[in-house]
Design a protein around this motif. Structure first.
Motif, PDB file in Angstrom:
ATOM      1  N   PRO A  61       7.574  -5.205  -9.256  1.00  6.51           N
ATOM      2  CA  PRO A  61       7.845  -3.700  -9.223  1.00  6.51           C
ATOM      3  C   PRO A  61       6.721  -2.487  -8.894  1.00  6.51           C
ATOM      4  O   PRO A  61       7.035  -1.715  -8.541  1.00  6.51           O
ATOM      5  N   LEU A  62       5.790  -3.476  -9.082  1.00  7.30           N
ATOM      6  CA  LEU A  62       4.790  -2.090  -8.972  1.00  7.30           C
ATOM      7  C   LEU A  62       4.439  -1.468  -7.744  1.00  7.30           C
ATOM      8  O   LEU A  62       4.145  -0.649  -7.377  1.00  7.30           O
ATOM      9  N   ASN A  63       4.749  -2.665  -6.694  1.00 11.45           N
ATOM     10  CA  ASN A  63       4.247  -2.215  -5.268  1.00 11.45           C
ATOM     11  C   ASN A  63       5.035  -1.406  -4.794  1.00 11.45           C
ATOM     12  O   ASN A  63       4.989  -0.483  -4.101  1.00 11.45           O
ATOM     13  N   ALA A  64       6.016  -1.174  -4.906  1.00 10.92           N
ATOM     14  CA  ALA A  64       7.646  -0.325  -4.145  1.00 10.92           C
ATOM     15  C   ALA A  64       6.759   1.262  -5.267  1.00 10.92           C
ATOM     16  O   ALA A  64       7.611   2.542  -4.519  1.00 10.92           O
ATOM     17  N   ARG A  65       6.419   1.232  -6.211  1.00 13.35           N
ATOM     18  CA  ARG A  65       5.760   2.155  -7.456  1.00 13.35           C
ATOM     19  C   ARG A  65       4.569   3.250  -6.389  1.00 13.35           C
ATOM     20  O   ARG A  65       4.540   4.770  -6.094  1.00 13.35           O
ATOM     21  N   ALA A  66       3.993   2.121  -6.498  1.00 19.93           N
ATOM     22  CA  ALA A  66       2.558   2.246  -6.051  1.00 19.93           C
ATOM     23  C   ALA A  66       2.688   2.423  -4.036  1.00 19.93           C
ATOM     24  O   ALA A  66       1.485   3.149  -3.285  1.00 19.93           O
ATOM     25  N   PHE A  67       3.215   2.067  -3.445  1.00 21.19           N
ATOM     26  CA  PHE A  67       2.554   1.787  -1.564  1.00 21.19           C
ATOM     27  C   PHE A  67       4.041   1.613  -1.240  1.00 21.19           C
ATOM     28  O   PHE A  67       4.846   1.755  -1.542  1.00 21.19           O
ATOM     29  N   ASP A  68       4.009   2.548  -0.022  1.00 21.35           N
ATOM     30  CA  ASP A  68       5.613   2.501   1.094  1.00 21.35           C
ATOM     31  C   ASP A  68       5.353   0.950   2.128  1.00 21.35           C
ATOM     32  O   ASP A  68       4.214   0.963   2.455  1.00 21.35           O
ATOM     33  N   ASP A  69       6.206   1.124   2.627  1.00 22.66           N
ATOM     34  CA  ASP A  69       7.041   0.045   3.297  1.00 22.66           C
ATOM     35  C   ASP A  69       6.415   0.200   4.466  1.00 22.66           C
ATOM     36  O   ASP A  69       6.541   1.038   5.154  1.00 22.66           O
ATOM     37  N   LEU A  70       5.538  -0.173   5.415  1.00 22.36           N
ATOM     38  CA  LEU A  70       5.444  -0.453   6.423  1.00 22.36           C
ATOM     39  C   LEU A  70       6.640   0.320   7.810  1.00 22.36           C
ATOM     40  O   LEU A  70       7.497  -0.029   7.010  1.00 22.36           O
ATOM     41  N   THR A  71       6.235   1.105   8.684  1.00 25.46           N
ATOM     42  CA  THR A  71       7.809   1.770   9.270  1.00 25.46           C
ATOM     43  C   THR A  71       7.488   1.422  11.053  1.00 25.46           C
ATOM     44  O   THR A  71       6.165   1.761  11.455  1.00 25.46           O
ATOM     45  N   GLY A  72       8.359   1.938  11.827  1.00 27.61           N
ATOM     46  CA  GLY A  72       8.000   2.153  13.067  1.00 27.61           C
ATOM     47  C   GLY A  72       7.283   1.392  13.965  1.00 27.61           C
ATOM     48  O   GLY A  72       6.596  -0.160  13.449  1.00 27.61           O
ATOM     49  N   ALA A  73       6.006   1.810  13.798  1.00 28.52           N
ATOM     50  CA  ALA A  73       5.048   0.985  14.995  1.00 28.52           C
ATOM     51  C   ALA A  73       3.965   0.414  14.145  1.00 28.52           C
ATOM     52  O   ALA A  73       3.463  -0.775  14.640  1.00 28.52           O
ATOM     53  N   ALA A  74       3.068   0.253  12.781  1.00 28.34           N
ATOM     54  CA  ALA A  74       2.888   0.031  12.231  1.00 28.34           C
ATOM     55  C   ALA A  74       3.661  -1.626  11.468  1.00 28.34           C
ATOM     56  O   ALA A  74       2.735  -2.180  11.827  1.00 28.34           O
ATOM     57  N   PHE A  75       5.109  -1.425  11.218  1.00 27.77           N
ATOM     58  CA  PHE A  75       5.589  -2.854  10.971  1.00 27.77           C
ATOM     59  C   PHE A  75       6.144  -3.649  12.507  1.00 27.77           C
ATOM     60  O   PHE A  75       5.360  -4.855  12.584  1.00 27.77           O
ATOM     61  N   GLU A  76       6.122  -3.014  13.507  1.00 25.88           N
ATOM     62  CA  GLU A  76       6.319  -3.449  14.842  1.00 25.88           C
ATOM     63  C   GLU A  76       5.159  -4.576  15.279  1.00 25.88           C
ATOM     64  O   GLU A  76       5.158  -5.122  15.817  1.00 25.88           O
ATOM     65  N   THR A  77       3.986  -3.984  15.076  1.00 23.11           N
ATOM     66  CA  THR A  77       2.284  -4.619  14.943  1.00 23.11           C
ATOM     67  C   THR A  77       2.142  -5.808  14.568  1.00 23.11           C
ATOM     68  O   THR A  77       1.587  -6.707  15.556  1.00 23.11           O
ATOM     69  N   LEU A  78       2.084  -5.504  13.316  1.00 21.02           N
ATOM     70  CA  LEU A  78       2.201  -6.417  11.943  1.00 21.02           C
ATOM     71  C   LEU A  78       3.278  -7.942  12.832  1.00 21.02           C
ATOM     72  O   LEU A  78       2.578  -8.809  13.066  1.00 21.02           O
TER      73      LEU A  78
END
Length: 269
Positions: free
Chosen positions: A24-41
């Motif tokens: 649960p801390l992950n959603a509070r502290a960080f955003d999921d990667l989206t767009g080009a950053a997610f596609e690169t990973l």
């Protein structure tokens, strides 16, 4: 002979990806990667495979690797390589939270605002305004050192963290200034949410924020109310002193004062 079996600290194993759950801390502290950053990973993992196992607690709670798990789901994986962290499970929730935040900070290029969110999350602070004066000053000093900012800027970042994510993202993308984002924090929660909804629907953050913020009255506007006599007198005295000192006076100020004097003379006559 020592028959004691050493405690198992970590174990590598494959787990069904459907059994893993986000911390649960992950959603509070960080955003999921989206767009080009997610596609690169995604492209990197698809090409080279999973180079680093996902760290999890024995119950399947993810400590590090939330984005890798999302990529695995996108790629249709049913299982994923995990490292079960018995050591962190035994160390307790604070140690788990610290490991989660540190992993994200080290792996991702975070902005100062994102680092601020992580800093507050790891300390369990959801509303810094609830801190007492001394606590808040100490908190801002620590945060400033952590993100490399002065205390005034640290205070602004803390206030912006209290706004909806759409406002925070607009600031991080450079679409609104830190001054504008800080002023949004002064708006009511209802107005902030309305503003966030409009941004989510595709509206221009800069235009929407500008329209939502209260406007300062223009002291040189034609429709400004006339000054009362004492203020006109004081303004004339100040103007005389400025002229004697050779100071520059804006033509609009002179024009506004002239209109006020003319109106006053008309009333008196």
């Amino acid at each position: 002979m020592n028959n004691c079996t050493p405690k198992l600290l970590r174990r590598l194993e494959s787990r069904p990806i459907s059994t893993l759950k986000a911390h649960p801390l992950n959603a509070r502290a960080f955003d999921d990667l989206t767009g080009a950053a997610f596609e690169t990973l995604k492209a990197d993992i698809e090409r080279r495979g999973l180079q680093h196992p996902v760290d999890i607690l024995p119950d399947g709670t993810i400590i590090s690797g939330h984005q890798r798990v999302l990529v695995g789901l996108e790629l249709g994986w049913t299982e994923i390589k995990c490292r079960v962290r018995f050591d962190l499970d035994a160390a307790g929730p604070d140690a788990v939270a610290l490991a989660l935040v540190n992993d994200n900070v080290q792996r991702r290029h975070l902005s100062k605002l994102q680092k601020t969110r992580a800093f507050l999350a790891i300390r369990g602070i959801e509303n810094a305004a609830q801190c007492s004066g001394g606590q808040l000053t100490e908190l801002l000093d620590e945060l400033g050192e952590y993100i490399g900012a002065c205390q005034r800027s640290a205070r602004r970042y803390v206030r912006i963290i209290g706004t909806p994510r759409e406002i925070q993202h607009a600031f991080d993308r450079g679409e609104i200034s830190i001054n504008a984002a800080d002023k949004v924090a002064n708006l009511s929660e209802v107005k902030q949410r309305q503003l966030a909804d409009k941004i989510r629907q595709g509206g221009s953050p800069k235009a929407l924020v500008t329209a939502a913020l209260p406007k300062k009255p223009d002291p040189h506007a034609e429709d400004q109310p006339l000054l009362p006599v004492p203020q006109i007198t004081a303004a004339l005295e100040q103007l005389a002193k400025s002229r004697q000192a050779g100071a520059w006076t804006h033509p609009r100020q002179l024009k506004a004062l002239r209109r006020a004097i003319d109106a006053l003379v008309a009333v008196l006559v």
